[in-house]
Scaffold this motif. Structure first.
Motif, mmCIF file in Angstrom:
data_model
loop_
_atom_site.group_PDB
_atom_site.id
_atom_site.type_symbol
_atom_site.label_atom_id
_atom_site.label_comp_id
_atom_site.label_asym_id
_atom_site.label_seq_id
_atom_site.Cartn_x
_atom_site.Cartn_y
_atom_site.Cartn_z
ATOM 1 N N LYS A 16 0.832 -1.208 0.000
ATOM 2 C CA LYS A 16 0.000 0.000 0.000
ATOM 3 C C LYS A 16 0.866 1.257 0.000
ATOM 4 C CE LYS A 16 -3.963 -1.984 2.445
ATOM 5 N NZ LYS A 16 -4.687 -1.993 3.719
ATOM 6 N N ASN A 19 2.667 1.635 -3.355
ATOM 7 C CA ASN A 19 1.704 1.960 -4.409
ATOM 8 C C ASN A 19 1.317 3.440 -4.337
ATOM 9 O OD1 ASN A 19 0.482 0.784 -6.656
ATOM 10 N ND2 ASN A 19 -1.475 0.672 -5.619
ATOM 11 N N GLU A 20 1.178 3.958 -3.122
ATOM 12 C CA GLU A 20 0.881 5.385 -2.961
ATOM 13 C C GLU A 20 2.074 6.237 -3.392
ATOM 14 O OE1 GLU A 20 -0.487 6.412 0.942
ATOM 15 O OE2 GLU A 20 -2.156 4.983 0.850
ATOM 16 N N TYR A 22 4.456 5.520 -5.516
ATOM 17 C CA TYR A 22 4.719 5.438 -6.953
ATOM 18 C C TYR A 22 3.501 5.795 -7.794
ATOM 19 C CZ TYR A 22 9.019 3.052 -5.567
ATOM 20 O OH TYR A 22 10.231 2.742 -5.017
ATOM 21 N N ASN A 24 0.541 4.359 -8.199
ATOM 22 C CA ASN A 24 -0.090 3.222 -8.883
ATOM 23 C C ASN A 24 0.564 2.921 -10.230
ATOM 24 O OD1 ASN A 24 -1.856 1.106 -8.879
ATOM 25 N ND2 ASN A 24 -3.588 2.278 -9.625
ATOM 26 N N SER A 25 1.867 3.030 -10.297
ATOM 27 C CA SER A 25 2.588 2.798 -11.552
ATOM 28 C C SER A 25 2.432 1.374 -12.060
ATOM 29 C CB SER A 25 4.069 3.130 -11.381
ATOM 30 O OG SER A 25 4.690 2.236 -10.477
ATOM 31 N N ASP A 27 -0.293 -0.621 -12.045
ATOM 32 C CA ASP A 27 -1.506 -0.730 -12.864
ATOM 33 C C ASP A 27 -1.349 0.012 -14.182
ATOM 34 O OD1 ASP A 27 -2.885 -2.388 -11.167
ATOM 35 O OD2 ASP A 27 -4.276 -0.858 -10.446
ATOM 36 N N ARG A 28 -0.688 1.160 -14.148
ATOM 37 C CA ARG A 28 -0.489 1.897 -15.400
ATOM 38 C C ARG A 28 0.338 1.082 -16.377
ATOM 39 N NH1 ARG A 28 0.683 6.161 -12.069
ATOM 40 N NH2 ARG A 28 2.831 6.243 -12.799
ATOM 41 N N LEU A 77 -0.533 -7.686 -6.731
ATOM 42 C CA LEU A 77 -0.931 -6.605 -7.629
ATOM 43 C C LEU A 77 -1.442 -7.147 -8.956
ATOM 44 C CD1 LEU A 77 1.950 -4.023 -7.009
ATOM 45 C CD2 LEU A 77 -0.477 -3.735 -6.425
ATOM 46 N N ASN A 80 -4.868 -8.599 -8.475
ATOM 47 C CA ASN A 80 -5.809 -7.496 -8.345
ATOM 48 C C ASN A 80 -6.128 -6.898 -9.714
ATOM 49 O OD1 ASN A 80 -7.272 -5.489 -6.631
ATOM 50 N ND2 ASN A 80 -5.815 -4.111 -7.618
ATOM 51 N N TRP A 81 -5.109 -6.706 -10.539
ATOM 52 C CA TRP A 81 -5.308 -6.147 -11.869
ATOM 53 C C TRP A 81 -6.182 -7.074 -12.725
ATOM 54 C CZ3 TRP A 81 -3.974 -7.562 -16.877
ATOM 55 C CH2 TRP A 81 -4.111 -6.554 -17.843
ATOM 56 N N GLU A 84 -9.894 -6.788 -11.888
ATOM 57 C CA GLU A 84 -10.613 -5.547 -12.183
ATOM 58 C C GLU A 84 -11.518 -5.735 -13.393
ATOM 59 O OE1 GLU A 84 -7.632 -2.562 -12.656
ATOM 60 O OE2 GLU A 84 -7.379 -2.331 -10.502
#
Length: 119
Positions: A16, A19-20, A22, A24-25, A27-28, A77, A80-81, A84
């Motif tokens: 967490k 991810n904050e 960076y 959310n790099s 998922d990008r 991650l 999770n991706w 989605e």
């Protein structure tokens, strides 16, 4: 709390926080490159793990435990991706700041995605 719960909690908190930091790099990158992005990151970590287990010195100060936790984080991650919402065809639409349109694939349509680029 068991040792496994402590380890899992620590990984989740680190995940967490990173991810904050960076933005959310992960998922990008996944939205642009698909599952290949996760594969590359995990392969990098596997290479580091192989080196560490052979006793090679690590130049960034990462331990075997750190490397394993990072691998678990990338796996979480990625899961999770994959979970989605995607479009009904299984593709995710993504517009980055440049306005480019990209298609990425889920496991459901890997074969269709490959066919697009074999022509």
């Amino acid at each position: 709390m068991t040792n496994l719960e402590l380890i899992t909690s620590e990984i989740l908190e680190t995940l967490k926080r990173k991810n904050e930091n960076y933005g959310n790099s992960f998922d990008r990158q996944m939205n642009v490159y698909g599952i290949l992005a996760a594969t590359i990151r995990l392969d990098d970590k596997m290479s580091r793990l192989r080196a560490l287990t052979k006793g090679e010195p690590d130049k960034v100060g990462e331990s075997i435990e750190d490397t394993l936790k990072d691998m678990i984080g990338y796996c979480l991650l990625t899961l999770n991706w994959l979970a989605e919402d995607k479009d009904e065809d299984g593709f995710a639409d993504y517009n980055d700041s440049s306005g480019e349109f990209n298609l990425v694939y889920t496991a459901k349509n890997q074969e269709e995605f490959r066919k697009l680029f074999q022509k």
